[in-house]
Design a protein around this motif. Structure first.
Motif, PDB file in Angstrom:
ATOM      1  N   GLY A  47       0.817  -1.208   0.000  1.00  0.00           N
ATOM      2  CA  GLY A  47       0.000   0.000   0.000  1.00  0.00           C
ATOM      3  C   GLY A  47       0.849   1.254   0.000  1.00  0.00           C
ATOM      4  O   GLY A  47       0.584   2.213  -0.753  1.00  0.00           O
ATOM      5  N   LYS A  48       1.885   1.272   0.824  1.00  0.00           N
ATOM      6  CA  LYS A  48       2.785   2.426   0.873  1.00  0.00           C
ATOM      7  C   LYS A  48       3.504   2.620  -0.463  1.00  0.00           C
ATOM      8  O   LYS A  48       3.658   3.733  -0.947  1.00  0.00           O
ATOM      9  N   LYS A  53       4.068   5.457  -5.571  1.00  0.00           N
ATOM     10  CA  LYS A  53       4.102   5.345  -7.027  1.00  0.00           C
ATOM     11  C   LYS A  53       3.048   6.251  -7.657  1.00  0.00           C
ATOM     12  O   LYS A  53       3.323   6.937  -8.648  1.00  0.00           O
ATOM     13  N   ASN A  54       1.858   6.272  -7.082  1.00  0.00           N
ATOM     14  CA  ASN A  54       0.799   7.130  -7.603  1.00  0.00           C
ATOM     15  C   ASN A  54       1.147   8.609  -7.453  1.00  0.00           C
ATOM     16  O   ASN A  54       0.870   9.416  -8.345  1.00  0.00           O
ATOM     17  N   ALA A  55       1.754   8.983  -6.333  1.00  0.00           N
ATOM     18  CA  ALA A  55       2.172  10.365  -6.132  1.00  0.00           C
ATOM     19  C   ALA A  55       3.241  10.758  -7.146  1.00  0.00           C
ATOM     20  O   ALA A  55       3.203  11.865  -7.710  1.00  0.00           O
ATOM     21  N   GLU A  59       2.907  13.641 -10.046  1.00  0.00           N
ATOM     22  CA  GLU A  59       3.894  14.707 -10.178  1.00  0.00           C
ATOM     23  C   GLU A  59       4.494  14.716 -11.582  1.00  0.00           C
ATOM     24  O   GLU A  59       4.659  15.782 -12.195  1.00  0.00           O
ATOM     25  N   TYR A  60       4.791  13.554 -12.112  1.00  0.00           N
ATOM     26  CA  TYR A  60       5.336  13.464 -13.464  1.00  0.00           C
ATOM     27  C   TYR A  60       4.340  13.997 -14.489  1.00  0.00           C
ATOM     28  O   TYR A  60       4.709  14.766 -15.387  1.00  0.00           O
ATOM     29  N   ASP A  61       3.080  13.585 -14.368  1.00  0.00           N
ATOM     30  CA  ASP A  61       2.054  14.054 -15.307  1.00  0.00           C
ATOM     31  C   ASP A  61       1.892  15.570 -15.240  1.00  0.00           C
ATOM     32  O   ASP A  61       1.755  16.235 -16.272  1.00  0.00           O
ATOM     33  N   ASP A  62       1.913  16.136 -14.028  1.00  0.00           N
ATOM     34  CA  ASP A  62       1.803  17.587 -13.875  1.00  0.00           C
ATOM     35  C   ASP A  62       2.983  18.308 -14.530  1.00  0.00           C
ATOM     36  O   ASP A  62       2.804  19.305 -15.232  1.00  0.00           O
ATOM     37  N   ARG A  63       4.164  17.788 -14.309  1.00  0.00           N
ATOM     38  CA  ARG A  63       5.356  18.418 -14.901  1.00  0.00           C
ATOM     39  C   ARG A  63       5.348  18.288 -16.427  1.00  0.00           C
ATOM     40  O   ARG A  63       5.732  19.223 -17.131  1.00  0.00           O
ATOM     41  N   ALA A  64       4.921  17.131 -16.928  1.00  0.00           N
ATOM     42  CA  ALA A  64       4.861  16.941 -18.377  1.00  0.00           C
ATOM     43  C   ALA A  64       3.844  17.892 -18.996  1.00  0.00           C
ATOM     44  O   ALA A  64       4.087  18.468 -20.066  1.00  0.00           O
TER      45      ALA A  64
END
Length: 79
Positions: A47-48, A53-55, A59-64
């Motif tokens: 779960g952690k 991984k989701n965070a 973050e990657y999607d936002d930066r892209a």
């Protein structure tokens, strides 16, 4: 001292040989996949990891997306 060490050494070597000769030597195996799957903390750790991984993915999607917007602004200004 030397005699007790040598006696201990001989007994250490002789014990496995005696057990093997009697046929009482037993070997066990452990299924590590099952042990980890059934371990109660495995689900918590998964779960952690999935949360991290989701965070990271977000973050990657936002930066892209920001990068693409910046490229579009630059291409509009230059072209």
């Amino acid at each position: 001292m030397k005699k007790s060490l040598s006696t201990l050494f001989v007994l250490t070597l002789a014990f496995p040989l005696a057990a093997f000769a009697q046929g009482t030597l037993k070997i066990g195996t452990v299924d590590m996949q099952r042990a980890f799957k059934d371990y109660n903390k495995t689900k918590e750790a998964e779960g952690k990891i999935n949360d991290a991984k989701n965070a990271a993915r977000k973050e990657y999607d936002d930066r892209a997306e920001d990068y693409k917007k910046s490229l579009d602004e630059i291409s509009v200004e230059c072209g």
